[in-house]
Design a protein around this motif. Structure first.
Motif, short mmCIF file in Angstrom:
data_model
loop_
_atom_site.label_atom_id
_atom_site.label_comp_id
_atom_site.label_asym_id
_atom_site.label_seq_id
_atom_site.Cartn_x
_atom_site.Cartn_y
_atom_site.Cartn_z
N THR A 179 35.07 40.08 47.27
CA THR A 179 34.20 40.21 46.11
C THR A 179 33.01 41.08 46.48
O THR A 179 32.63 41.18 47.64
N LEU A 180 32.47 41.72 45.49
CA LEU A 180 31.31 42.57 45.69
C LEU A 180 30.06 41.85 45.21
O LEU A 180 30.05 41.26 44.13
N ASN B 265 34.54 43.97 39.81
CA ASN B 265 34.85 42.63 40.31
C ASN B 265 36.16 42.10 39.76
O ASN B 265 36.89 41.39 40.46
N ASP B 266 36.50 42.43 38.52
CA ASP B 266 37.80 42.02 37.96
C ASP B 266 38.94 42.68 38.74
O ASP B 266 39.95 42.04 39.04
N LEU B 267 38.77 43.95 39.06
CA LEU B 267 39.78 44.66 39.83
C LEU B 267 39.93 44.07 41.23
O LEU B 267 41.05 43.90 41.72
N THR C 288 44.48 38.38 44.31
CA THR C 288 45.62 37.52 43.98
C THR C 288 46.95 38.19 44.32
O THR C 288 47.88 37.53 44.75
N GLN C 289 47.04 39.50 44.16
CA GLN C 289 48.29 40.19 44.44
C GLN C 289 48.56 40.30 45.94
O GLN C 289 49.69 40.23 46.37
N MET C 290 47.50 40.52 46.71
CA MET C 290 47.67 40.71 48.15
C MET C 290 47.53 39.42 48.94
O MET C 290 47.87 39.37 50.12
N GLY C 291 47.02 38.38 48.31
CA GLY C 291 46.84 37.11 48.99
C GLY C 291 45.70 37.11 49.99
O GLY C 291 45.69 36.34 50.93
#
Length: 140
Positions: A62-63, A46-48, A54-57
């Motif tokens: 979420t899983l 989930n952190d990944l 955030t990087q891809m917008g």
């Protein structure tokens, strides 16, 4: 009931057979360590996913806990299959069986994809698999 033992391979054990057996053992140990750390990987997923979000917008990546559990069980099963494949391939190479050499070539080619350690191990395995003495030793 006992399993009959395989007849010993012909001739002495070639020096470059270790080029196959040692990388197989390293991969086996690495996979076993991966299997031991797998139960602690749930929160990392989930952190990944949050970092990717955030990087891809992109939103909504979420899983659920059920999905995390499914991913971890699938990873567990695939890692167990990999460990068994490495173990039986190494045994077959040490016994001088030709299918062990072929299987180690396939594993070496797949190892080339995992830079940098897998690449080095894959190259060493391919050198050992195509050695004349090793080919003669595993010719049954």
């Amino acid at each position: 009931m006992t399993v009959p033992s395989a007849p010993a391979p012909r001739g002495p054990i070639p020096r470059r057979l270790a080029f196959l057996t040692v990388p197989l053992m390293i991969n086996l140990i690495y996979s076993a360590v991966t299997l031991l750390t797998l139960p602690f990987s749930g929160p990392v997923l989930n952190d990944l996913m949050a970092q990717m979000q955030t990087q891809m917008g992109v939103t909504g990546m979420t899983l659920s806990p059920a999905q995390v559990t499914a991913v971890l069980w699938l990873s567990f099963a695939l890692t167990v299959v990999q460990i068994l494949c490495l173990y039986y391939t190494r045994r077959a190479v040490l016994d001088g069986r030709s299918w062990g050499r072929v299987s180690s070539i396939v594993l070496a080619v797949f190892s080339l994809l995992f830079f940098p350690l897998g690449t080095v191990l894959g190259i060493v395995m391919l050198i050992g698999a195509f050695d004349r003495d090793v080919v003669a030793y595993t010719a049954r």
